[in-house]
Scaffold this motif. Structure first.
Motif, PDB file in Angstrom:
ATOM      1  N   VAL A   1      17.548 -16.588  18.948  1.00 36.04           N
ATOM      2  CA  VAL A   1      16.101 -16.072  17.442  1.00 36.04           C
ATOM      3  C   VAL A   1      16.996 -15.714  16.074  1.00 36.04           C
ATOM      4  O   VAL A   1      17.288 -14.916  16.245  1.00 36.04           O
ATOM      5  CB  VAL A   1      15.094 -15.617  18.319  1.00 36.04           C
ATOM      6  CG1 VAL A   1      14.096 -15.667  17.332  1.00 36.04           C
ATOM      7  CG2 VAL A   1      14.054 -16.561  19.000  1.00 36.04           C
ATOM      8  N   MET A  58      16.846 -21.871  15.191  1.00 27.15           N
ATOM      9  CA  MET A  58      16.549 -21.045  16.712  1.00 27.15           C
ATOM     10  C   MET A  58      17.061 -21.453  17.916  1.00 27.15           C
ATOM     11  O   MET A  58      17.420 -23.119  17.534  1.00 27.15           O
ATOM     12  CB  MET A  58      15.276 -20.435  17.383  1.00 27.15           C
ATOM     13  CG  MET A  58      14.263 -19.742  15.939  1.00 27.15           C
ATOM     14  SD  MET A  58      12.443 -19.437  16.658  1.00 27.15           S
ATOM     15  CE  MET A  58      11.928 -18.724  15.552  1.00 27.15           C
ATOM     16  N   TYR A  90      18.692 -12.076  15.359  1.00 31.29           N
ATOM     17  CA  TYR A  90      17.641 -10.914  16.020  1.00 31.29           C
ATOM     18  C   TYR A  90      17.220 -11.113  17.263  1.00 31.29           C
ATOM     19  O   TYR A  90      17.856  -9.304  16.883  1.00 31.29           O
ATOM     20  CB  TYR A  90      15.541 -12.069  15.674  1.00 31.29           C
ATOM     21  CG  TYR A  90      16.266 -12.237  13.827  1.00 31.29           C
ATOM     22  CD1 TYR A  90      15.952 -10.862  13.472  1.00 31.29           C
ATOM     23  CD2 TYR A  90      15.257 -13.057  13.716  1.00 31.29           C
ATOM     24  CE1 TYR A  90      15.979 -11.996  11.926  1.00 31.29           C
ATOM     25  CE2 TYR A  90      14.125 -13.198  12.228  1.00 31.29           C
ATOM     26  CZ  TYR A  90      14.357 -12.724  10.958  1.00 31.29           C
ATOM     27  OH  TYR A  90      14.491 -12.931  10.035  1.00 31.29           O
ATOM     28  N   TYR A  91      17.778 -11.573  18.330  1.00 33.33           N
ATOM     29  CA  TYR A  91      17.912 -11.163  19.593  1.00 33.33           C
ATOM     30  C   TYR A  91      17.644 -12.711  20.168  1.00 33.33           C
ATOM     31  O   TYR A  91      17.646 -14.144  19.690  1.00 33.33           O
ATOM     32  CB  TYR A  91      16.620 -11.014  19.781  1.00 33.33           C
ATOM     33  CG  TYR A  91      14.865 -12.076  19.924  1.00 33.33           C
ATOM     34  CD1 TYR A  91      13.886 -12.252  18.837  1.00 33.33           C
ATOM     35  CD2 TYR A  91      14.120 -12.099  21.791  1.00 33.33           C
ATOM     36  CE1 TYR A  91      13.156 -12.509  19.126  1.00 33.33           C
ATOM     37  CE2 TYR A  91      13.325 -12.970  21.497  1.00 33.33           C
ATOM     38  CZ  TYR A  91      12.992 -13.596  20.380  1.00 33.33           C
ATOM     39  OH  TYR A  91      12.096 -14.082  20.360  1.00 33.33           O
ATOM     40  N   VAL A 117      18.159 -18.464  24.803  1.00 31.96           N
ATOM     41  CA  VAL A 117      16.951 -18.520  24.081  1.00 31.96           C
ATOM     42  C   VAL A 117      17.995 -17.713  22.516  1.00 31.96           C
ATOM     43  O   VAL A 117      17.952 -16.650  22.981  1.00 31.96           O
ATOM     44  CB  VAL A 117      15.890 -18.536  24.330  1.00 31.96           C
ATOM     45  CG1 VAL A 117      15.376 -18.872  22.886  1.00 31.96           C
ATOM     46  CG2 VAL A 117      15.464 -20.079  25.228  1.00 31.96           C
TER      47      VAL A 117
END
Lengths: 337, 337, 337, 337
Positions: free
Chosen positions: D232, D237, D145-146, D230
């Motif tokens: 996700v 994650m 996702y990001y 990080v």
């Protein structure tokens, strides 16, 4: 529907009352406390519960199936005996008693009258401790070598009991639970700084007949709040940090294995292994809730609870030996003494 | 310019050689090691240093002012004695010796020949430990109650010495340094899991005549790497965590004070205080560098180094008592024995 | 004695009811909720409170001095207007409204009728935020350069509002509170992964006319739970970590100072300073309790609350500009637009 | 045996020289630096290496197969071009160039002359980043996702380049490496506090055509040292914390899944999952060592290195767009501009 009366509802007892009142298979029918203020406060919260100042009166008139004892430790023996003689099942807070002969007497009595006695060894109902038990029993850690626990904080400073009797019952009950054995000797060193004769900090060592070892560090005079345990096994190691909001358990795929076919070069005879670390998800359910449910199930099923009177006796034997060692300046004390 | 020869240049000795070679007031003139490979490697790095296989030969031909001994512990006594008899100043790694009578003999000898003997108690030269010493000496912490140390890790597993003799000299030297006193008794419990008769984990307790206490936890069989110390004083508490990259020291404005004018309500007789936490800035200079400089200054000035032979003796006396307690299953052992 | 009615008592409103019921200068006299179940549950807890399904009915018959609005955000404008027109003081949860023109209208109305309107910007009543305010106002940090905030977690995923409107009001209110100014432009980038058109994660940047800057990171789709803020000032820096149980604030005696007398060697023209770190003790009192007390005091004293309608308007203006920037793919949006 | 000359041996270049000198398939035959002091220092360490003040002279007389360029960024384009024209393979530090048209020109030239060009995107050789790449490529995280990165610290403050060009090349190269794509727009907000026109802190947002997003936070004016990322994903994650001594990577079995069969009750339409956390063991080998080995292997095999000139160009295009956005006050800038 189990009809329960709680005695000692000022401090921790409030939590017992709250939980028993909330459980569908139990009914909080009576509350007993010496303090009128405490009785009044509980009366407002539990209008259907009868209020007693006197324990004997509650036993007599209360129409109870069971009592939950959260009164001060010195009263535990007496109240448990009376309750059993009155035909009530008993949930009693830790420490079970302050003398092992008294604990042994209660074990016998409970057997004779065929009633349930359960001691409030809360951590035996903590999801993280149950996970540690699973890890040790299913062989994930291999043979256990040793474990150590740390239960330190600034406060609560007690006056009737020292840090050993106040804090260590939790650690001792978990150690016996995980090891599935009783130690043969206990050595304990401690010091009293704030109040004469009341140890503020205690370091205790438990030796087991098969060579395993456990160390306990308790203190109410420490700058950090710590609630942790470390288990070292032949195959893996694990830690439990109860201050962590969610990541309480860590399983370390670490170990040292000895290659037994005599090496010339000793350096090669030991292999260290540092692998992954796993943080298993552990339920965040309230241990006290589980404990209260377990008491009710045990009474209903008639099967002994996890922390039954025998468990309470085993823990008291270790605490008693530890106190004797403290009094003797750290002399190892045998449990068969 | 102090002319120095290093003996035992394979392991830790490399760091001594590197530091002495880099100091402007010292000259690395000789290196002695049993291994030809080690000699060759050092020869490449220090082309001006003479290489010796035999320690006696180095003492005889080396034209040295001082020797730095990083050979295995069992050789420390012999090499130190020979070096002193040959008129050389001595830097010797910890533990000073393996027997206290030998250490005492070396103290006498050093006095007689008027030469400097310094033991490699590295932590006595650590900026963070010096900050702890400042905090204790200037009264910031108030009277010290007790302290405890933790030095655990997975590895390095030794074969000639146990975790107590390998790791605890650091903790013992710091405890004696901060307390400014020797314990009266030592109790130690440990276990050997990997190699018979070689303890992998040891918990030791030091009792002092004035009621202070220190606890030591050392292990090379632990899932976590920890190097920490906690000091509890009457006015404040402090911790030292050497695994923290920069915030090594914390001073907690925390304490428990007892109100002595006998209260009816005991609850009111103890006041807990939880105030600010201060993390003082501590220099990040290399302790070993400071240690080597201190040795050279001590030789040049003729004043005894911080970790002199007497300090080495004191530490060995505690280690020796601890080993006797280990061998006796945790019996407290008196240092006056 | 302020007579209060709470509207929206199913979720967060329960906490408002609990606090107002507990305050000695307030009386919880009415509860309004569309759900019969919620009304019944609150009825049991507050037998003296009248229960209403309809807000207008509560305003009419409730004999209230004030209303506390915890109903969904889209209702805030309408309910606040009606309550003011009915002559009631208003406590309304954040966000004040969903459109700044509506917020401006309510500011005017409140002035006209001379009643108190307070918006539930909870963090403006958090002891740690008040400590940050003290540090910035008394010059401890020197001139503020910039700050950034992080409010991320896995869940609670909303459906009626995105992560920006759900989480950022806290950060925006603190930024305006600490900076004592409104930004001139807002740029915001975000993405919707779970639900079309509802951003799960947003990164927003606020630019101030005097060159200061603030950055906001909000997300309900993140592996870590983080609630932190960092302030960078000319003299010192500070951080606030609300996940820390006790050590929430750190003041870093760190900074970079520029030596202005033009150096040839640029390296020398900037001096970095890394000194002590201070962790001031911060009260652990409940922010919501303080917030409710502040509302009552403000009504009684007639002085505007810290988070009054004007503060609510300022925050909504920033949220609105941020949403326009989100919709425009990150275009900086001016607040004077 | 690859014959290598290093240019710019004062700062980071020292590490390149040390590594190339240590590799068995490489030979450090020349060192070039404008500073006589730097040349002398390197001469002592590498007596067999020829010393040059002038880069052209080294290219001409050096009998080199390859050059490693660690001179200041403004020289990268010129030196790389000259080296290629002189028939040398090139290792050049990041940023590849300061303008994308120049980088594109070098890509063409490298193809034409058929020589290896590798850019020093160190993190693409970090074992932890390679683990993240494995996790993303093998689907463990599901669709990404990001991601966001944080690279902040107090110092080193540069004078010739801002925090964006100094620190962000690492983050950008990792983002492109993990996403396997280039962003379509870049928005960047920053501020200059210490030196006019030189941003000390920058927040940048990268938008990708398929809806993925990456955020970068770089600063040399921050109280904390942080190096983290990080990620996700739809299924899991992950985080990478390079400040952790050993536990650098965490894989969270966490996610939010949307149940698409339109629910009446929205609350039920999103399922949050919080499971185990895994900390995979990651090699602690030195990334720079692996990077230098990769350069030599690439030259010998003739296959393009992981961080080849095209990779360098892609990163410069993002940095350039980010700078344009910074100069335009945060306007999103398209890479197709």
């Amino acid at each position: 529907m189990l009809r329960i009366g709680v005695v000692g509802a000022g401090g921790w007892g409030r939590n017992l009352a709250r939980n028993f009142a909330a459980l569908k298979d139990a009914e909080l029918v009576a509350i007993c406390d010496l303090s009128e203020e405490v009785r009044r406060a509980n009366g407002r919260m539990y209008p259907d519960a009868a209020l007693y100042e006197d324990f004997d009166a509650m036993l007599e008139k209360g129409e109870l199936d069971a009592v939950a004892i959260a009164a001060p430790a010195p009263t535990h023996y007496d109240m448990t005996r009376k309750a059993l003689e009155a035909g009530k099942h008993v949930y009693v807070e830790k420490p079970f008693t302050l003398r092992s002969d008294r604990a042994a007497e209660l074990v016998e009595l409970a057997d004779k009258v065929g009633l349930t006695v359960m001691v409030g060894h809360l951590l035996e109902y903590h999801p993280a401790v149950l996970k540690l038990k699973e890890l040790t029993d299913n062989g994930d850690l291999g043979d256990l070598y040793y474990m150590y626990t740390e239960r330190v904080n600034l406060g609560i400073v007690r006056h009737a009991e020292n840090a050993w009797w106040s804090l260590a019952p939790h650690d001792v009950s978990v150690i016996l639970f995980l090891f599935g054995a009783e130690p043969v000797t206990v050595s304990a060193c401690g010091r009293s700084f704030l109040q004469e004769g009341i140890e503020d900090v205690v370091f205790a060592n438990l030796q087991f007949s098969d060579g395993r070892m456990a160390q306990i560090h308790v203190s109410w005079l420490d700058p950090r709040k710590s609630r942790r345990m470390v288990l070292v096994g032949e195959r893996r190691m694990a830690s439990f940090d109860d201050m962590e909001p969610s990541e309480k358990i860590r399983v370390f795929d670490k170990g040292a294995s000895v290659v037994r076919d005599g090496y010339a070069n000793y350096e090669e005879s030991i292999r260290l292994r540092s692998g992954d670390v796993m943080i298993p998800h552990v339920s965040s359910s309230e241990p006290l809730r589980a404990e209260c449910e377990h008491f009710i199930e045990s009474v209903n099923s008639g099967s002994p609870p996890r922390s039954d009177a025998r468990d309470g006796l085993r823990v008291v034997r270790v605490l008693e030996a530890g106190q004797r060692s403290l009094d003797a300046g750290g002399e190892p004390v045998s449990l068969d003494g």
